[in-house]
Write a protein that holds these residues in place. Structure first.
Motif, mmCIF file in Angstrom:
data_model
loop_
_atom_site.group_PDB
_atom_site.id
_atom_site.type_symbol
_atom_site.label_atom_id
_atom_site.label_comp_id
_atom_site.label_asym_id
_atom_site.label_seq_id
_atom_site.Cartn_x
_atom_site.Cartn_y
_atom_site.Cartn_z
ATOM 1 N N GLN A 1 -4.588 -14.321 -4.683
ATOM 2 C CA GLN A 1 -3.725 -13.848 -3.625
ATOM 3 C C GLN A 1 -2.508 -14.747 -3.437
ATOM 4 O O GLN A 1 -2.523 -15.927 -3.792
ATOM 5 N N PHE A 2 -1.448 -14.169 -2.878
ATOM 6 C CA PHE A 2 -0.268 -14.930 -2.497
ATOM 7 C C PHE A 2 0.284 -14.260 -1.246
ATOM 8 O O PHE A 2 0.741 -13.118 -1.296
ATOM 9 N N LYS A 3 0.220 -14.940 -0.118
ATOM 10 C CA LYS A 3 0.529 -14.330 1.167
ATOM 11 C C LYS A 3 2.010 -14.449 1.521
ATOM 12 O O LYS A 3 2.616 -15.524 1.398
ATOM 13 N N THR A 4 2.580 -13.345 1.981
ATOM 14 C CA THR A 4 3.927 -13.308 2.535
ATOM 15 C C THR A 4 3.915 -12.313 3.700
ATOM 16 O O THR A 4 2.889 -11.694 3.996
ATOM 17 N N LYS A 5 5.056 -12.144 4.342
ATOM 18 C CA LYS A 5 5.146 -11.165 5.427
ATOM 19 C C LYS A 5 4.861 -9.748 4.918
ATOM 20 O O LYS A 5 4.359 -8.906 5.654
ATOM 21 N N ILE A 6 5.182 -9.495 3.664
ATOM 22 C CA ILE A 6 4.952 -8.169 3.092
ATOM 23 C C ILE A 6 3.469 -7.924 2.841
ATOM 24 O O ILE A 6 2.961 -6.827 3.081
ATOM 25 N N THR A 7 2.749 -8.911 2.356
ATOM 26 C CA THR A 7 1.301 -8.716 2.160
ATOM 27 C C THR A 7 0.623 -8.483 3.496
ATOM 28 O O THR A 7 -0.323 -7.701 3.594
ATOM 29 N N GLU A 8 1.103 -9.138 4.543
ATOM 30 C CA GLU A 8 0.542 -8.925 5.874
ATOM 31 C C GLU A 8 0.909 -7.544 6.413
ATOM 32 O O GLU A 8 0.080 -6.859 7.022
ATOM 33 N N GLY B 1 -4.354 -4.698 -6.139
ATOM 34 C CA GLY B 1 -3.872 -5.642 -5.144
ATOM 35 C C GLY B 1 -2.425 -5.511 -4.741
ATOM 36 O O GLY B 1 -1.950 -6.253 -3.867
ATOM 37 N N GLY B 2 -1.672 -4.579 -5.371
ATOM 38 C CA GLY B 2 -0.297 -4.317 -4.968
ATOM 39 C C GLY B 2 -0.240 -3.107 -4.055
ATOM 40 O O GLY B 2 -1.267 -2.629 -3.566
ATOM 41 N N LEU B 3 0.962 -2.600 -3.826
ATOM 42 C CA LEU B 3 1.125 -1.378 -3.043
ATOM 43 C C LEU B 3 1.644 -0.273 -3.950
ATOM 44 O O LEU B 3 2.777 -0.348 -4.444
ATOM 45 N N GLY B 4 0.822 0.738 -4.187
ATOM 46 C CA GLY B 4 1.241 1.886 -4.973
ATOM 47 C C GLY B 4 1.979 2.888 -4.122
ATOM 48 O O GLY B 4 1.656 3.074 -2.944
ATOM 49 N N LEU B 5 2.975 3.546 -4.704
ATOM 50 C CA LEU B 5 3.735 4.578 -4.012
ATOM 51 C C LEU B 5 3.723 5.877 -4.808
ATOM 52 O O LEU B 5 3.949 5.863 -6.017
ATOM 53 N N LEU C 1 15.042 -16.458 -3.466
ATOM 54 C CA LEU C 1 16.240 -15.962 -2.793
ATOM 55 C C LEU C 1 15.966 -15.566 -1.344
ATOM 56 O O LEU C 1 16.892 -15.217 -0.611
ATOM 57 N N GLY C 2 14.696 -15.593 -0.944
ATOM 58 C CA GLY C 2 14.343 -15.285 0.434
ATOM 59 C C GLY C 2 13.594 -13.987 0.625
ATOM 60 O O GLY C 2 13.198 -13.651 1.748
ATOM 61 N N ALA C 3 13.405 -13.223 -0.443
ATOM 62 C CA ALA C 3 12.648 -11.979 -0.335
ATOM 63 C C ALA C 3 11.186 -12.279 -0.009
ATOM 64 O O ALA C 3 10.660 -13.330 -0.359
ATOM 65 N N GLU C 4 10.535 -11.345 0.645
ATOM 66 C CA GLU C 4 9.116 -11.477 0.989
ATOM 67 C C GLU C 4 8.226 -10.711 0.015
ATOM 68 O O GLU C 4 6.998 -10.735 0.122
ATOM 69 N N GLY C 5 8.855 -10.018 -0.922
ATOM 70 C CA GLY C 5 8.118 -9.261 -1.921
ATOM 71 C C GLY C 5 9.082 -8.625 -2.892
ATOM 72 O O GLY C 5 10.310 -8.772 -2.771
ATOM 73 N N VAL C 6 8.546 -7.926 -3.878
ATOM 74 C CA VAL C 6 9.379 -7.260 -4.876
ATOM 75 C C VAL C 6 8.943 -5.810 -5.042
ATOM 76 O O VAL C 6 7.775 -5.468 -4.828
ATOM 77 N N GLN C 7 9.893 -4.965 -5.399
ATOM 78 C CA GLN C 7 9.582 -3.593 -5.805
ATOM 79 C C GLN C 7 9.957 -3.465 -7.276
ATOM 80 O O GLN C 7 11.082 -3.780 -7.674
ATOM 81 N N ILE C 8 9.001 -3.007 -8.079
ATOM 82 C CA ILE C 8 9.170 -2.931 -9.525
ATOM 83 C C ILE C 8 9.075 -1.477 -9.979
ATOM 84 O O ILE C 8 8.100 -0.792 -9.651
ATOM 85 N N GLY C 9 10.081 -1.016 -10.727
ATOM 86 C CA GLY C 9 10.103 0.366 -11.161
ATOM 87 C C GLY C 9 9.904 0.559 -12.643
ATOM 88 O O GLY C 9 8.857 0.999 -13.104
#
Length: 317
Positions: free
Chosen positions: A2-9, A38-42, A187-195
């Protein structure tokens, strides 16, 4: 790991990776696989009618007990129907794009849904925050598909969004591996979106020809075209080169729309027309060399992320 950020929360996920809701790519199989890892699927509703979206949501629920979301392009004529289906089916996360999120923000919030909007610049990031969005996706011009007219790169956009917004920022555009994730967080992001990287996986609903073209692409094999009618980054093929020539000849919007025609995205991405289809893909395609399962890819992304941190003499918490 795991790696916790505001986005995982915010999403109750294990690692701050969001799979982009790409048209003709992001069905229930891809979304559930990402969430299970463990990611977020869309689920990408941009290529679905309301009844088909409902079917994909229900199949996704049967395939995972983890959080997942729906991406809804707000400029679609039936966006309200897609929103209603999402609410009726109990999905609690919506990523919106291509429009103003204020139109549906209160309706979604009233139903306990977290709303995240995709933005190409600071102005629209502030508008999304004012509309009540829980986070934004800052998408640089490296990304595949439709891009902002200002053509701001991910590396320039993310820190500017982070500096002015109070809500979390998710970075998108050109991110395909663990190094990119580390850079985005730096750069300050709390997570990434990968396409594009997820488009070239086994569970992606895209045609094998399209996946192969991503793998074959090099650093100069994508191009921005159709600037007058909606900036799009795609892999160079016969159609893309004709579109470039048409722009050089200063075709007007009417002629460009005639050239684009209907269902060209479907032809390229879903049906595998390598020459005349619209093969949307980001510049990160030059780093993609295989078509793994989502499980293999997620394990690789997380492992490479931690290896990169270790190289920088940092410790993941």
């Amino acid at each position: 790991m795991q790696f916790k950020t505001k986005i995982t929360e915010l999403f109750a996920i294990e690692f701050p990776i969001v799979q982009a809701g790409m048209v003709w790519v992001s069905g229930w199989k891809l979304a559930s696989a990402v969430s299970n890892c463990g990611g977020l699927g869309l689920i990408g509703s941009g290529s679905m009618k309301p009844d088909l979206l409902r079917e994909h949501i229900r199949k996704c629920k049967s395939a995972t007990d983890k959080p997942f979301g729906v991406n809804i392009p707000l400029l679609r004529g039936d966006a309200d129907e897609l929103v209603n289906v999402t609410i009726e089916e109990g999905v609690k996360i919506v990523f919106s794009s291509a429009g103003h999120p204020k139109k549906f923000a209160q309706q979604l919030k009233d139903n306990g849904i977290k709303l995240i909007h995709v933005v190409p610049n600071v102005k629209y990031g502030l508008k999304a925050q004012e509309a009540g969005c829980d986070a934004v996706v800052g998408e640089g011009v490296e990304a595949g598909g439709h891009n902002g007219a200002d053509q701001i790169t991910t590396f320039a956009l993310i820190p500017q969004l982070v500096d002015v917004l109070e809500i979390p920022v998710i970075a998108a555009g050109g991110i395909v591996d663990g190094r990119g994730i580390v850079a985005a967080l730096a750069l300050g992001a709390e997570g990434v979106q990968i396409g594009t990287r997820f488009a070239a996986t086994i569970e992606s609903s895209a045609h094998e020809n399209y996946k192969r073209k991503i793998v074959e692409a090099g650093d100069t094999d994508t191009v921005l075209t159709l600037k007058k009618i909606g900036l799009v980054r795609m892999i160079k093929n016969d159609f893309a080169l004709r579109a470039i020539k048409a722009e050089e000849e200063c075709w007007d919007e009417i002629k460009l729309k005639e050239l684009l025609g209907n269902k060209r995205e479907r032809a390229g991405i879903f049906e595998g027309d390598e020459k005349e289809g619209e093969l949307e893909a980001g510049q990160g395609a030059g780093l993609i060399k295989d078509i793994p399962t989502v499980k293999e890819l997620m394990e690789r992304l997380v492992s490479d992320f931690h290896l990169t941190l270790n190289k920088l003499n940092l410790t993941a918490k």
